[in-house]
Design an enzyme around this catalytic site. Structure first.
Site, short mmCIF file in Angstrom:
data_model
loop_
_atom_site.label_atom_id
_atom_site.label_comp_id
_atom_site.label_asym_id
_atom_site.label_seq_id
_atom_site.Cartn_x
_atom_site.Cartn_y
_atom_site.Cartn_z
N LYS A 1 6.31 2.23 0.80
CA LYS A 1 6.03 3.28 0.58
C LYS A 1 6.71 4.03 0.31
O LYS A 1 6.95 5.20 1.98
CB LYS A 1 4.82 3.63 0.76
CG LYS A 1 3.79 4.96 0.62
CD LYS A 1 3.42 4.30 -1.08
CE LYS A 1 3.32 6.11 -2.09
NZ LYS A 1 1.70 5.61 -2.16
N HIS B 1 -6.47 4.15 -0.65
CA HIS B 1 -6.42 4.33 0.96
C HIS B 1 -7.75 3.96 1.68
O HIS B 1 -8.31 4.54 1.45
CB HIS B 1 -6.96 5.75 0.54
CG HIS B 1 -5.45 6.29 0.37
ND1 HIS B 1 -4.31 6.72 0.99
CD2 HIS B 1 -5.05 6.68 -1.09
CE1 HIS B 1 -3.37 7.27 0.36
NE2 HIS B 1 -3.36 7.48 -0.95
N HIS C 1 5.67 7.67 -4.05
CA HIS C 1 4.96 8.95 -4.70
C HIS C 1 5.49 9.74 -5.09
O HIS C 1 6.89 10.85 -4.39
CB HIS C 1 3.94 9.43 -3.42
CG HIS C 1 3.70 10.41 -3.39
ND1 HIS C 1 2.39 10.82 -3.55
CD2 HIS C 1 4.11 12.19 -4.24
CE1 HIS C 1 1.54 12.46 -4.09
NE2 HIS C 1 2.49 12.74 -4.09
N ASP D 1 -5.93 4.46 -6.30
CA ASP D 1 -5.52 5.71 -5.06
C ASP D 1 -6.85 6.42 -4.88
O ASP D 1 -6.89 7.09 -4.81
CB ASP D 1 -4.84 6.83 -6.05
CG ASP D 1 -4.31 8.14 -5.00
OD1 ASP D 1 -3.93 7.39 -3.99
OD2 ASP D 1 -3.73 8.68 -5.25
N HIS E 1 -3.56 0.46 -5.24
CA HIS E 1 -2.75 0.99 -4.11
C HIS E 1 -4.39 2.28 -4.30
O HIS E 1 -5.62 2.48 -4.42
CB HIS E 1 -2.53 2.25 -5.28
CG HIS E 1 -1.79 3.94 -4.76
ND1 HIS E 1 -0.25 4.18 -4.63
CD2 HIS E 1 -2.54 5.03 -4.00
CE1 HIS E 1 -0.49 5.41 -4.00
NE2 HIS E 1 -2.06 5.44 -3.37
N HIS F 1 -0.09 6.02 -9.08
CA HIS F 1 -0.43 6.66 -10.10
C HIS F 1 -0.07 8.45 -10.90
O HIS F 1 0.13 9.48 -10.38
CB HIS F 1 -1.43 7.68 -8.61
CG HIS F 1 -0.47 8.26 -7.69
ND1 HIS F 1 0.76 8.77 -7.42
CD2 HIS F 1 -0.70 7.86 -6.21
CE1 HIS F 1 1.08 9.26 -6.56
NE2 HIS F 1 0.55 8.49 -5.72
C1 NCD Z 1 -4.09 10.42 -1.28
C2 NCD Z 1 -4.56 10.58 0.68
O1 NCD Z 1 -5.65 11.53 1.04
O2 NCD Z 1 -4.13 9.66 1.27
N1 NCD Z 1 -4.13 12.06 -1.72
C3 NCD Z 1 -4.22 12.39 -3.14
O3 NCD Z 1 -4.72 12.87 -3.36
N2 NCD Z 1 -4.34 10.83 -3.29
C4 NCD Z 1 -2.53 10.46 -0.62
C5 NCD Z 1 -1.09 10.30 -2.15
O4 NCD Z 1 -2.00 8.97 -2.53
O5 NCD Z 1 -0.78 11.44 -2.89
ZN ZN Z 2 -2.39 7.28 -3.06
#
Ligand code: NCD
Ligand code: ZN
Length: 357
Positions: free
Chosen positions: A105, A18, A142, A260, A16, A190
């Protein structure tokens, strides 16, 4: 027996992650490619990655940049599609065919960063879930409910409190999905609560969960101490952290690592209503090792980081190794984030006792 000085494990995957796009992508990508063989790339860009063409374009931009970094040539981004109210079974079939997209997702609308175009009613996705089960595409979720018709302690004027959003989602949505789509592989992303740990433990083998390093290391108190600890789902109280540590160090293959890691510019975090997301990619493996050491469970780290996720997704395990060493070092206060912006890592300025080679 002396204290363990280093740990060599199968090279891990991040289930996971970003990465964003443009100069932000260029700034953060190397941290992940240095340590991980593969990562499941989240689709919540602006605009979101909702179809095969967009996933392909995003994949190409990651690969092009990765090639310029040390180990990047060997890095494999695993792509995801962002589900919306308009997603069709054809979108799923098309994305699956070419092989790069392995999951879709589900963001409940407005649950987190860039989720405004997320799903407003999961029951409308029945044909999409059916197609996903048929073509063996994993559903990543999520798991937070924002608005609920149920009354009582969980809601105020229909809005669910931050600390209860995950537990309400399990009761009101996940139970329904698991019951109605018995052959759909589902990852509850998460997880943050003991309710989620119990749900996943009791669910059939097609249901698994990822756990972040920050939810294993910090509690709600940290959110009051720094903007940089704000994330969704929010950090919870200590008994929940203990339940997550139990799950992560249990050796149960339903629980595996997904960082995450979610970078946001310092200026977007340090403001009245700052963005949610913790940037843990600088050395996520060292953070996980720190958490596992608290439970004297470093012997369980490899399964959690490198084996169980690949097994669940039906992919081969990586064959090379990586070493995490006992070494004192300080997480930097900030790193460049492109376009003159800065990025403040999770636990910035803190001493760590583990470092990945
Ligand atoms: C994530 C993001 O910033 O893209 N933020 C977070 O707080 N984890 C999005 C997500 O996974 O919820
Ligand atoms: Zn995330």
């Amino acid at each position: 027996m002396g204290i363990l000085q280093s740990l060599t494990i199968r090279r891990p995957d991040d289930w996971h992650l970003h990465l964003r796009g443009g100069s932000a992508l260029a700034a953060v990508l190397g941290f992940t490619t240095e340590h991980f063989a593969r990562a499941l790339i989240m689709p919540n860009l602006k605009p979101p990655v909702t179809n095969w063409d967009m996933a392909w374009e995003y994949y190409e931009s990651i690969r092009a940049l990765a090639k310029q970094k040390g180990r990047g040539l060997n890095f494999k981004p695993l792509m995801t599609l962002y589900l919306t109210d308009k997603t069709t079974p054809e979108d799923i079939a098309e994305a699956k065919k070419a092989g790069l997209v392995i999951a879709a997702k589900l963001y409940p609308a407005n649950a987190t960063t860039n989720s405004a175009e997320g799903v407003t009613d999961i029951k409308k996705l029945v044909p999409v879930f059916r197609k996903m089960a048929e073509v063996e595409m994993v559903l990543c979720i999520h798991g937070e409910t924002l608005v609920s018709e149920s009354f009582g302690d969980d809601t105020r004027n229909g809005r669910v409190g931050q600390l209860r959003r995950e537990a309400v989602f399990l009761k009101e949505s996940l139970k329904w999905i698991v019951h109605n789509f018995p052959s759909l592989k589902i990852v509850l992303e998460h997880i943050t609560t003991r309710e989620a740990v119990r749900f996943v433990e009791k669910a059939p083998p097609n249901v698994a969960a990822t756990i972040t390093a920050h939810h294993l290391l910090e509690t709600l108190d940290a959110v009051f101490e720094s903007h940089h600890n704000k994330c969704m789902p929010t950090l919870k109280e200590e008994p929940h952290r203990q339940a997550l540590l139990d799950a992560a160090t249990s050796g149960n293959p339903k629980f595996f690592a997904g960082t995450d890691s979610a970078p946001h510019a310092k200026s977007a975090k340090e403001t009245a209503c700052g963005c949610a997301g913790c940037f843990t990619a600088i050395d996520a493996l060292a953070l996980y090792a720190t958490a596992f050491e608290e439970r004297h469970a470093l012997n369980r780290l490899e399964g959690f980081l490198s084996d169980f996720g690949a097994d669940f997704y039906g992919l081969s395990r990586n064959t090379d190794t990586i070493t995490i060493r006992r070494q004192e070092w300080k997480i930097p206060n900030e790193v460049p984030f492109g376009d003159g912006e800065l990025l403040v890592p999770f636990w910035a300025g803190r001493e760590l006792h583990w470092k990945t080679d």
